[in-house]
Motif scaffolding. Sequence first.
Motif, PDB file in Angstrom:
ATOM      1  N   SER A  98     -19.027  24.273 -33.266  1.00  0.00           N
ATOM      2  CA  SER A  98     -19.824  23.217 -33.871  1.00  0.00           C
ATOM      3  C   SER A  98     -19.104  21.885 -33.816  1.00  0.00           C
ATOM      4  O   SER A  98     -17.902  21.793 -34.005  1.00  0.00           O
ATOM      5  N   LEU A  99     -19.875  20.876 -33.519  1.00  0.00           N
ATOM      6  CA  LEU A  99     -19.381  19.508 -33.472  1.00  0.00           C
ATOM      7  C   LEU A  99     -20.105  18.757 -34.571  1.00  0.00           C
ATOM      8  O   LEU A  99     -21.113  18.127 -34.331  1.00  0.00           O
ATOM      9  N   LEU A 100     -19.596  18.895 -35.794  1.00  0.00           N
ATOM     10  CA  LEU A 100     -20.269  18.207 -36.879  1.00  0.00           C
ATOM     11  C   LEU A 100     -19.699  16.809 -37.026  1.00  0.00           C
ATOM     12  O   LEU A 100     -20.279  15.944 -37.640  1.00  0.00           O
ATOM     13  N   GLU A 101     -18.544  16.613 -36.441  1.00  0.00           N
ATOM     14  CA  GLU A 101     -17.931  15.302 -36.477  1.00  0.00           C
ATOM     15  C   GLU A 101     -16.949  15.265 -35.320  1.00  0.00           C
ATOM     16  O   GLU A 101     -16.312  16.256 -35.024  1.00  0.00           O
ATOM     17  N   ILE A 102     -16.837  14.104 -34.719  1.00  0.00           N
ATOM     18  CA  ILE A 102     -15.915  14.014 -33.595  1.00  0.00           C
ATOM     19  C   ILE A 102     -14.520  13.708 -34.095  1.00  0.00           C
ATOM     20  O   ILE A 102     -14.331  12.917 -34.993  1.00  0.00           O
ATOM     21  N   GLY A 103     -13.540  14.397 -33.515  1.00  0.00           N
ATOM     22  CA  GLY A 103     -12.157  14.098 -33.863  1.00  0.00           C
ATOM     23  C   GLY A 103     -11.662  14.791 -35.110  1.00  0.00           C
ATOM     24  O   GLY A 103     -10.629  14.431 -35.648  1.00  0.00           O
ATOM     25  N   GLU A 179     -25.626  14.847 -35.038  1.00  0.00           N
ATOM     26  CA  GLU A 179     -25.592  13.383 -34.994  1.00  0.00           C
ATOM     27  C   GLU A 179     -24.385  12.812 -34.275  1.00  0.00           C
ATOM     28  O   GLU A 179     -23.993  11.681 -34.512  1.00  0.00           O
ATOM     29  N   VAL A 180     -23.784  13.625 -33.423  1.00  0.00           N
ATOM     30  CA  VAL A 180     -22.622  13.124 -32.702  1.00  0.00           C
ATOM     31  C   VAL A 180     -23.054  11.983 -31.785  1.00  0.00           C
ATOM     32  O   VAL A 180     -22.305  11.061 -31.488  1.00  0.00           O
ATOM     33  N   LEU A 181     -24.322  12.055 -31.378  1.00  0.00           N
ATOM     34  CA  LEU A 181     -24.841  11.055 -30.447  1.00  0.00           C
ATOM     35  C   LEU A 181     -24.973   9.688 -31.088  1.00  0.00           C
ATOM     36  O   LEU A 181     -25.157   8.697 -30.409  1.00  0.00           O
ATOM     37  N   ALA A 182     -24.884   9.659 -32.412  1.00  0.00           N
ATOM     38  CA  ALA A 182     -25.157   8.398 -33.093  1.00  0.00           C
ATOM     39  C   ALA A 182     -23.945   7.480 -33.127  1.00  0.00           C
ATOM     40  O   ALA A 182     -24.064   6.315 -33.452  1.00  0.00           O
ATOM     41  N   VAL A 183     -22.762   8.008 -32.814  1.00  0.00           N
ATOM     42  CA  VAL A 183     -21.579   7.167 -32.912  1.00  0.00           C
ATOM     43  C   VAL A 183     -21.219   6.546 -31.568  1.00  0.00           C
ATOM     44  O   VAL A 183     -21.691   6.964 -30.527  1.00  0.00           O
ATOM     45  N   GLY A 184     -20.395   5.553 -31.642  1.00  0.00           N
ATOM     46  CA  GLY A 184     -19.879   4.949 -30.428  1.00  0.00           C
ATOM     47  C   GLY A 184     -20.804   3.916 -29.828  1.00  0.00           C
ATOM     48  O   GLY A 184     -21.921   3.700 -30.293  1.00  0.00           O
ATOM     49  N   ASP A 185     -20.338   3.277 -28.796  1.00  0.00           N
ATOM     50  CA  ASP A 185     -21.129   2.226 -28.159  1.00  0.00           C
ATOM     51  C   ASP A 185     -22.129   2.827 -27.184  1.00  0.00           C
ATOM     52  O   ASP A 185     -22.182   4.049 -26.989  1.00  0.00           O
ATOM     53  N   ALA A 186     -22.914   1.976 -26.565  1.00  0.00           N
ATOM     54  CA  ALA A 186     -23.979   2.447 -25.683  1.00  0.00           C
ATOM     55  C   ALA A 186     -23.423   3.258 -24.518  1.00  0.00           C
ATOM     56  O   ALA A 186     -23.964   4.301 -24.157  1.00  0.00           O
ATOM     57  N   GLU A 187     -22.309   2.797 -23.997  1.00  0.00           N
ATOM     58  CA  GLU A 187     -21.695   3.473 -22.860  1.00  0.00           C
ATOM     59  C   GLU A 187     -21.279   4.890 -23.254  1.00  0.00           C
ATOM     60  O   GLU A 187     -21.528   5.865 -22.548  1.00  0.00           O
ATOM     61  N   PHE A 188     -20.688   4.985 -24.446  1.00  0.00           N
ATOM     62  CA  PHE A 188     -20.253   6.279 -24.938  1.00  0.00           C
ATOM     63  C   PHE A 188     -21.443   7.202 -25.157  1.00  0.00           C
ATOM     64  O   PHE A 188     -21.404   8.385 -24.818  1.00  0.00           O
ATOM     65  N   LEU A 208     -28.035  23.837 -30.657  1.00  0.00           N
ATOM     66  CA  LEU A 208     -28.775  23.405 -31.841  1.00  0.00           C
ATOM     67  C   LEU A 208     -28.371  21.967 -32.106  1.00  0.00           C
ATOM     68  O   LEU A 208     -27.189  21.665 -32.236  1.00  0.00           O
ATOM     69  N   LEU A 209     -29.348  21.100 -32.189  1.00  0.00           N
ATOM     70  CA  LEU A 209     -29.054  19.682 -32.167  1.00  0.00           C
ATOM     71  C   LEU A 209     -29.778  18.968 -33.291  1.00  0.00           C
ATOM     72  O   LEU A 209     -30.992  19.090 -33.434  1.00  0.00           O
TER      73      LEU A 209
END
Lengths: 410, 282
Positions: A98-103, A179-188, A208-209
């Motif tokens: 699970s990737l509930l948060e990056i890092g 919601e990992v997709l919600a962080v970072g800049d557009a490129e990321f 599962l997303l």
Amino acid sequence: MIKVENISKYYQLGKFGSGRLREDFKNWWDKSFITQPEKDRSANGIWALKDISFEVAAGEVLGIIGNNGAGKSTLLKIISRITAPSNGCIMGNGRVTSLLEIGTGFHGELTGRENIYLNGHILGMKKKEIRERFDEIVDFSGVEKFIDTPVKRYSSGMYTRLAFAVAAHMDPEILIVDEVLAVGDAEFQRKSLGKMKEVSSKQGKTILLVSHNMQALKNLCNRAIVLHKGELINMGDPEIVIENYLKKEKTYNIFQEFDNMELAPGNDAIRIKKVELKPEYLPGQEVIDIRTPLNVYFEFWNLDHTVGSLIAGVLLFNMAGECIFDVGSEGDTSLTGLIEGRCRIPGNFLNDGSYYISIAFVKDTTNRLFYFESCLSFDVEDYRKNTAWYGKWIGHVRPSFPVILRPKEI
Amino acid sequence: MQKQSEWEWKIESHTKWNKWGLKELWQYKDLINRFVRRDLIANYQQTVLGPFWIFLQPVLTTIVYWVIFSKIANISTDGVSPVLFYLPGIIIWSYFSDCLNGTMYTFLQNSALFNKIYFPRLIIPFSHIIVHSVRLLIQLLLFTGVYVFYLIVSETLKPNVYILLLPVLILITAGFSLGAGLIISVITARYRDLDYVLQFILRLFMFATPVVYPTSLVPEKYQFVFWLNPLTPVIETFRTAFFSNGTFHFGYLFLSIISVGILLFTGIVLFKKKELRIMDII
């Protein structure tokens, strides 16, 4: 392959403090020695999830949609074995990551290299697997030069990139993403969405997303479920489910009418009778998207009888409070009594996002009579056809004039 | 459709008491390894003396005890040179208290991590024990060096066969601190003020353990209670093995193995049973 059966989750609310020990003891005493029918537990707690059941087949991508507090994250936490359900059970096959948060689990004092291993192991990778993918991970993250520097010296961008690179190179059979997709800049975001697409379509992983990016969900998912206050209220084809969800959940404020002039918003000069936003939907369409032309319609009483020219201005703001445009009517000295105004915002002009409209009434270009602030609000949904790119489209506006390429005539 | 029995994993609302997931723990051995490395490396980042502190801590403590308890308070060291006498007690005691302090905050210190990602939670206390065991082994090297020096200069010092019990002594200490640490970690997650009480108790407990004095100083009528402390036979056996003048009671050593075993068992069962529930209250 996951099977979720009648999952419920109860959270105790209330006191967390000094009275705790006594209260716990009392509860234990009541439970053990006083036999009485189980009380309604919802008295001092909430059910974050109520009786959720669904199945996810191997290789399927399931999107989970819902407002804040709908129970999405709780559901993912239970499936990720971070917290236990109050009732029900979940069964599955395959390694879950699970990737509930990056890092998560990065340690500032350690170098990038050490952290790749540490984070990889935390995410469940074996030493051999990490070693095999090490170069790929470093390459993807683009921090080769700093790989032996403690990560506390990294910029936040480098940090996120490295963390995502590790996560993206895992090899789970079931991937859980919140919601990992919600962080970072557009490129990321572009990079991470591309990776997700690759993982799901090429490698046939079960995913599962949870996301608020409806465009991404539509593109990535085979199926979507909607949670509302802990209950599963809809499940099925993502296009249909998302459309229904947006229709129901979004509380637009696109119509206000005031019959009684005395109570209507305004002052001695201006009283508002009606404001309305009328979208020009395509046949069968029920949600405002970037193609939809919008008509702003308003009625007001002009009670100001002094001489001067009246101007009404329509101001559009995005949710960050930035003004997108401010258009005004031509000054008119002859308008008194009930007056109507209209303004058409063409389709293919606004970018997707949330907006609100304010209307300003001005006399003699400088003298503000009344400012009807955020009287209308609405969301513009994204719409794209035949595109491989589904990250957030940047820009305040999204006009559709063409960019033309052709061979240069010599 | 797959049958019930074909599921690889199952998540239920209650954990069975006998499910320890030790097999899974073994699968995560790389992670344990990594945590141990992390703690050993990160602890000495940006320090001047680095890992040398592992030596320095017992040496400084020994000097302090020597001055205070031997020179000023004049407490007997049973005829052994004070430096040599204090070292085993200090090493064993600091191993015990470091392990306990490392494991008893498992939930409080790792709640951010535990809230985001799954891995067997027992990994954290286990890796703490391993980290401190590594430090213990290094400190034992120091002790050996000092011991060999005294062996050469002094004639009364005699090692004996009980030295072979040393691994058992380390295991008892590790098991004691792990068992107690697991139980405390579950309780402190819920009642945080217990922490203050425990630090106080831990300090008192050191003086109930023969760290700065020999067992022979304890009055006869309290001897029984005194020896019930699992650390007493450990330190005394250690001294007997190297100095041949401590008190060796096989019975008490065996008793401490039993009591530590029960404590460790209780600790793991409680920890496994509560590890997921705790996430809702932390």
